[in-house]
Write a protein that holds these residues in place. Structure first.
Motif, mmCIF file in Angstrom:
data_model
loop_
_atom_site.group_PDB
_atom_site.id
_atom_site.type_symbol
_atom_site.label_atom_id
_atom_site.label_comp_id
_atom_site.label_asym_id
_atom_site.label_seq_id
_atom_site.Cartn_x
_atom_site.Cartn_y
_atom_site.Cartn_z
ATOM 1 N N UNK A 220 -37.095 -19.101 24.371
ATOM 2 C CA UNK A 220 -37.274 -20.525 24.640
ATOM 3 C C UNK A 220 -35.909 -21.157 24.862
ATOM 4 N N UNK A 221 -35.890 -22.408 25.270
ATOM 5 C CA UNK A 221 -34.649 -23.179 25.413
ATOM 6 C C UNK A 221 -33.609 -22.408 26.232
ATOM 7 N N UNK A 222 -33.969 -22.087 27.448
ATOM 8 C CA UNK A 222 -33.110 -21.287 28.332
ATOM 9 C C UNK A 222 -32.052 -22.199 28.954
ATOM 10 N N UNK A 223 -30.774 -21.888 28.728
ATOM 11 C CA UNK A 223 -29.685 -22.758 29.201
ATOM 12 C C UNK A 223 -28.780 -22.028 30.190
ATOM 13 N N UNK A 224 -28.480 -22.701 31.275
ATOM 14 C CA UNK A 224 -27.567 -22.165 32.283
ATOM 15 C C UNK A 224 -26.134 -22.194 31.769
ATOM 16 N N UNK A 225 -25.386 -21.116 32.014
ATOM 17 C CA UNK A 225 -23.991 -21.028 31.584
ATOM 18 C C UNK A 225 -23.037 -21.041 32.767
ATOM 19 N N UNK A 226 -23.295 -20.245 33.781
ATOM 20 C CA UNK A 226 -22.393 -20.135 34.931
ATOM 21 C C UNK A 226 -22.844 -18.960 35.785
ATOM 22 N N UNK A 227 -22.130 -18.736 36.874
ATOM 23 C CA UNK A 227 -22.567 -17.683 37.781
ATOM 24 C C UNK A 227 -21.375 -16.881 38.295
ATOM 25 N N UNK A 228 -21.677 -15.700 38.820
ATOM 26 C CA UNK A 228 -20.635 -14.843 39.372
ATOM 27 C C UNK A 228 -21.168 -14.104 40.586
ATOM 28 N N UNK A 238 -26.633 -14.981 37.866
ATOM 29 C CA UNK A 238 -26.786 -16.319 37.312
ATOM 30 C C UNK A 238 -26.968 -16.184 35.806
ATOM 31 N N UNK A 239 -25.989 -16.720 35.042
ATOM 32 C CA UNK A 239 -25.912 -16.430 33.618
ATOM 33 C C UNK A 239 -26.572 -17.481 32.732
ATOM 34 N N UNK A 240 -27.263 -17.010 31.692
ATOM 35 C CA UNK A 240 -27.986 -17.891 30.777
ATOM 36 C C UNK A 240 -27.817 -17.448 29.322
ATOM 37 N N UNK A 241 -28.034 -18.412 28.437
ATOM 38 C CA UNK A 241 -28.267 -18.110 27.027
ATOM 39 C C UNK A 241 -29.680 -18.603 26.730
ATOM 40 N N UNK A 242 -30.442 -17.813 25.972
ATOM 41 C CA UNK A 242 -31.810 -18.220 25.613
ATOM 42 C C UNK A 242 -32.016 -17.947 24.134
ATOM 43 N N UNK A 243 -32.951 -18.640 23.531
ATOM 44 C CA UNK A 243 -33.192 -18.491 22.098
ATOM 45 C C UNK A 243 -34.472 -17.711 21.823
#
Ligand SMILES: [Zn+2]
Length: 300
Positions: A220-228, A238-243
């Motif tokens: 849940x709560x998937x957040x965008x971090x950055x991309x490469x 496309x980079x994410x952190x998720x809980x």
């Protein structure tokens, strides 16, 4: 200090800053003179210069003139034109030149700037090598003026360089994070769950699906971090952190060899600093979320 537009990572053209102007919006110089980005099988030809590695510069060096290099213009670096050429695998390099790997996992010695330029060169060569014929009718294509795109000479279909979006995600649960490894990676090395975006999918949908498929967890709560940009051959990571939101770790054995929760202060072997996988782990393993950390600036 201002926050950079994007995360600082090699292969992102933005890490070259204003020094590089892509060829797209210019007039091709008449003669191929300048920097040479000669690519041989995911390696970049460079000249050892003391401790540094630099690009061959000037006219195409004499030792390469029998190598059937068909140069094309990539852009301008600090006012100097950059030319790309492919070398067949069996071309022997003249004395004074070495071919250094562009693959970070192979322990590259190239600077971030050379990785970024070499990555663009590889992607451009990939596009040239796969766009010569129309994907719809098979007829030869021609270059669109002032563009990387190609147009079919028969059915007029136009197509442009293909970038393949892929998501890459760190799943967090309190002070632990989920890392995975594939068979064939260096022993003990773990990284993040990743996978390609499917037709019809949002990026967040792809994150949730990949995590469920590969390691059996709900997030849940998937957040965008950055991309490469990742030129092997043409991905946009496309980079994410998720809980963590539920489930037990159950790996898809066709994709992964292992996946485990690791406390943020006892992480296993990790990829080199060149990848967004490592960037996310370094910046977010010990934080409560993407908002907690400033985006990375260029290392000094
Ligand atoms: Zn066609």
């Amino acid at each position: 200090m201002t926050t950079p537009l994007s995360v600082y990572l090699p292969f992102n053209r933005d890490c070259l800053g204003a020094t590089f102007a892509p060829a797209k919006h210019g007039t091709k110089p008449p003669d191929p003179i300048g920097h040479w980005l000669l690519v041989q099988d995911q390696r970049l030809v460079v000249v050892p210069d003391g401790a540094a590695l630099r690009l061959p510069t000037g006219v195409l060096p004499a030792g390469f003139r029998d190598a059937h290099v068909d140069p094309f213009w990539l852009g301008t670096l600090d006012g100097t034109e950059c030319w790309v050429g492919a070398l067949e695998r069996d071309v022997k390099l003249p004395e004074g030149f070495v071919a250094e790997t562009l693959v970070p996992m192979q322990g590259t010695r190239l600077s971030d700037d050379l990785l970024s330029l070499g990555g663009m060169a590889m992607q451009a060569l990939w596009w040239e090598g796969t766009s010569g014929h129309c994907p719809r009718c098979g007829e030869r294509t021609e270059r669109l003026e002032g563009e990387w795109g190609k147009r079919c000479s028969k059915c007029r279909y136009e197509h442009y360089p293909h970038l393949h979006p892929a998501v890459i995600v760190m799943v967090k649960d309190g002070n632990r994070c989920l890392l995975a490894r594939k068979a064939g990676w260096a022993p003990g090395r773990y990284a993040l769950v990743a996978g390609f975006v499917d037709n019809g999918e949002s990026l967040e949908g792809a994150v949730a699906r990949e995590v469920k498929e590969e390691v059996g967890l709900d997030v849940t709560d998937i957040r965008y971090v950055g991309s490469q940009n990742w030129p092997f051959p043409s991905q946009l990571m496309v980079g994410f952190v998720a809980w963590y939101a539920g489930g037990d770790v159950t790996i898809d054995a066709t994709e992964l060899e292992d996946a485990q929760w690791f406390p943020h202060d006892a992480l296993p072997g990790l990829p080199s600093r060149h990848s967004i996988s490592r960037y996310i782990i370094d910046h977010y393993a010990a934080t409560d979320g993407p908002d907690a950390t400033e985006r990375g600036a260029r290392p000094s």
